[in-house]
Write a protein that holds these residues in place. Structure first.
Motif, PDB file in Angstrom:
ATOM      1  N   ASN A 122      -2.356 -11.244  -7.831  1.00  0.00           N
ATOM      2  CA  ASN A 122      -1.214 -11.474  -6.719  1.00  0.00           C
ATOM      3  C   ASN A 122      -0.640 -10.205  -6.391  1.00  0.00           C
ATOM      4  N   ASN A 123      -1.670  -9.520  -5.965  1.00  0.00           N
ATOM      5  CA  ASN A 123      -1.276  -7.902  -5.319  1.00  0.00           C
ATOM      6  C   ASN A 123      -0.600  -8.177  -3.930  1.00  0.00           C
ATOM      7  N   PRO A 124       0.536  -7.561  -3.837  1.00  0.00           N
ATOM      8  CA  PRO A 124       1.090  -7.910  -2.297  1.00  0.00           C
ATOM      9  C   PRO A 124       0.555  -7.516  -1.100  1.00  0.00           C
ATOM     10  N   HIS A 125      -0.599  -6.812  -1.274  1.00  0.00           N
ATOM     11  CA  HIS A 125      -1.448  -5.958  -0.165  1.00  0.00           C
ATOM     12  C   HIS A 125      -2.400  -7.405   0.440  1.00  0.00           C
ATOM     13  N   ILE A 126      -2.490  -8.110  -0.567  1.00  0.00           N
ATOM     14  CA  ILE A 126      -3.593  -9.187  -0.264  1.00  0.00           C
ATOM     15  C   ILE A 126      -2.935 -10.209   0.560  1.00  0.00           C
ATOM     16  N   SER A 127      -3.683 -10.637   1.876  1.00  0.00           N
ATOM     17  CA  SER A 127      -3.132 -11.909   2.670  1.00  0.00           C
ATOM     18  C   SER A 127      -3.164 -12.809   1.863  1.00  0.00           C
ATOM     19  N   ILE A 147     -17.012 -10.472  -0.454  1.00  0.00           N
ATOM     20  CA  ILE A 147     -16.025  -9.700  -0.241  1.00  0.00           C
ATOM     21  C   ILE A 147     -16.085  -8.629  -1.522  1.00  0.00           C
ATOM     22  N   THR A 148     -15.233  -7.666  -1.827  1.00  0.00           N
ATOM     23  CA  THR A 148     -15.563  -6.642  -2.710  1.00  0.00           C
ATOM     24  C   THR A 148     -14.816  -7.201  -4.058  1.00  0.00           C
ATOM     25  N   ALA A 149     -15.338  -7.098  -5.183  1.00  0.00           N
ATOM     26  CA  ALA A 149     -14.636  -7.169  -6.465  1.00  0.00           C
ATOM     27  C   ALA A 149     -13.250  -6.724  -6.614  1.00  0.00           C
ATOM     28  N   ALA A 150     -13.069  -5.688  -5.954  1.00  0.00           N
ATOM     29  CA  ALA A 150     -11.549  -5.039  -5.873  1.00  0.00           C
ATOM     30  C   ALA A 150     -10.762  -6.128  -5.131  1.00  0.00           C
ATOM     31  N   THR A 151     -10.938  -6.566  -4.438  1.00  0.00           N
ATOM     32  CA  THR A 151     -10.188  -7.464  -3.379  1.00  0.00           C
ATOM     33  C   THR A 151     -10.134  -8.754  -4.326  1.00  0.00           C
TER      34      THR A 151
END
Length: 344
Positions: free
Chosen positions: A35-40, A24-28
């Motif tokens: 704890n970014n809310p846009h991540i599942s 996956i990407t480093a940004a993900t």
């Protein structure tokens, strides 16, 4: 996969290693770790478990630079081997830890150059605030702290700087009460072991001592006041100076329990009876003052409460949404504890 994990454990793992491991990407990875809310939830759990397996450690300094907060607070004291400063630090930690803050403790040994060095080190570590009992006689050492807009709170030993908060006890009242007690027991020739009179707390204790003499019609004698370090040896040395005077005092109010203890040891060695021939009062209510066979009268500064108040002032300042600095002066009332060394 396990071979690659082993290889990465041999050096410091980065988010790019985790990203490569999971394809996956480093940004993900970064968003999941923060704890970014846009991540599942499933992706977040996978990233966290992989990071743990790979012994990944987040760069705290980088996080601090990004968020503007390190959640570290610097505490600077003259010495850590005293019950007073140990209790202040405990009070600060008890108040700050529930808010997610960690305390970095620095010791100056009462030296201004070490204080400057400690301040520089804490600022370079991106601390969120500096809580300090100062050993400096010069206010300029704090200019860099104020220019960087890092909250600065004094406790115990303070400097009078505009828009800077402080937490102290009423040292003038403490000096007055201690000296007045000695006068009420019949002492008229009372000496004083002062600290550095360039430091506010010692200047205030001296002023209280002097005012009590004046209010009771007792002459102030300059030879009775000796600048004394907070140590047993200093107490021993300076009580001998007082005993060598032609007109010896018969009581001493000391700005330090350690110096008071040294004075008592030397008085005992000379078979001078305490308190019938010579009375002694210390300052700080160190634990040994209570448990000695000849318990020592002293002034309690309530260090645990001082630490808690100092932490509360810091939290109030850092949570202040306006850019204006808060100047808060918290003054605690001291308590004179009368024990055998002055109780006639």
């Amino acid at each position: 996969m396990f071979y690659r994990l082993f290889q990465k454990m041999k050096r410091k793992v980065t988010i790019y290693d985790i990203a490569k491991e999971l394809n996956i990407t480093a940004a993900t990875v970064s968003r999941a770790l923060n704890n970014n809310p846009h991540i599942s939830e499933s992706t977040r759990e996978l990233v966290l478990s992989t990071a743990q397996k790979m012994n990944y450690e987040q760069n705290k300094l980088a996080l601090a630079l990004k968020s503007g907060k390190s959640h570290n607070v610097g505490v600077i004291v003259p010495r850590i081997d005293s019950n007073f400063f140990g209790s202040v630090i405990r009070g600060i930690e008890e108040e700050l830890n529930p808010h997610g803050y960690h305390v970095i403790i620095c010791q100056t040994d009462g030296l201004e150059e070490k204080e400057v060095s400690n301040i520089e080190a804490l600022l370079n570590s991106q601390v969120d605030g500096i809580l300090i009992s100062t050993s400096s006689s010069d206010s300029k050492v704090f200019d860099r702290v104020l220019k960087k807009e890092v909250p600065l709170i004094f406790f115990d030993r303070t400097k009078n700087i505009k828009n800077v908060s402080s937490v102290t006890i009423n040292d003038f009242e403490a000096g007055y009460k201690a000296t007045n007690h000695l006068i009420k027991t019949g002492c008229t020739r009372i000496a004083h072991f002062s600290g550095d009179l360039n430091i506010e707390i010692f200047k205030d204790r001296f002023s209280g001592y002097k005012q009590a003499l004046l209010d009771n019609g007792i002459d102030y004698i300059e030879d009775y006041v000796i600048n004394t370090r907070s140590s047993i040896e200093a107490g021993k040395t300076n009580i001998l100076k007082l005993l060598s005077l032609e007109n010896q005092p018969h009581a001493v109010f000391s700005s330090s329990d350690f110096a008071a203890l040294g004075a008592i040891q030397e008085l005992k060695a000379k078979n001078i009876k305490i308190p019938s021939d010579f009375s002694v009062i210390g300052f700080s209510n160190e634990p040994f003052t209570k448990f000695m066979e000849l318990s020592i009268s002293t002034v309690d500064q309530f260090p645990l409460e001082m630490g808690k108040h100092t932490a509360k002032v810091f939290l109030e300042q850092i949570n202040n949404n306006s850019k204006a600095r808060i100047e808060k002066k918290v003054v605690l009332e001291p308590e004179l504890i009368i024990r055998k060394s002055s109780k006639k």
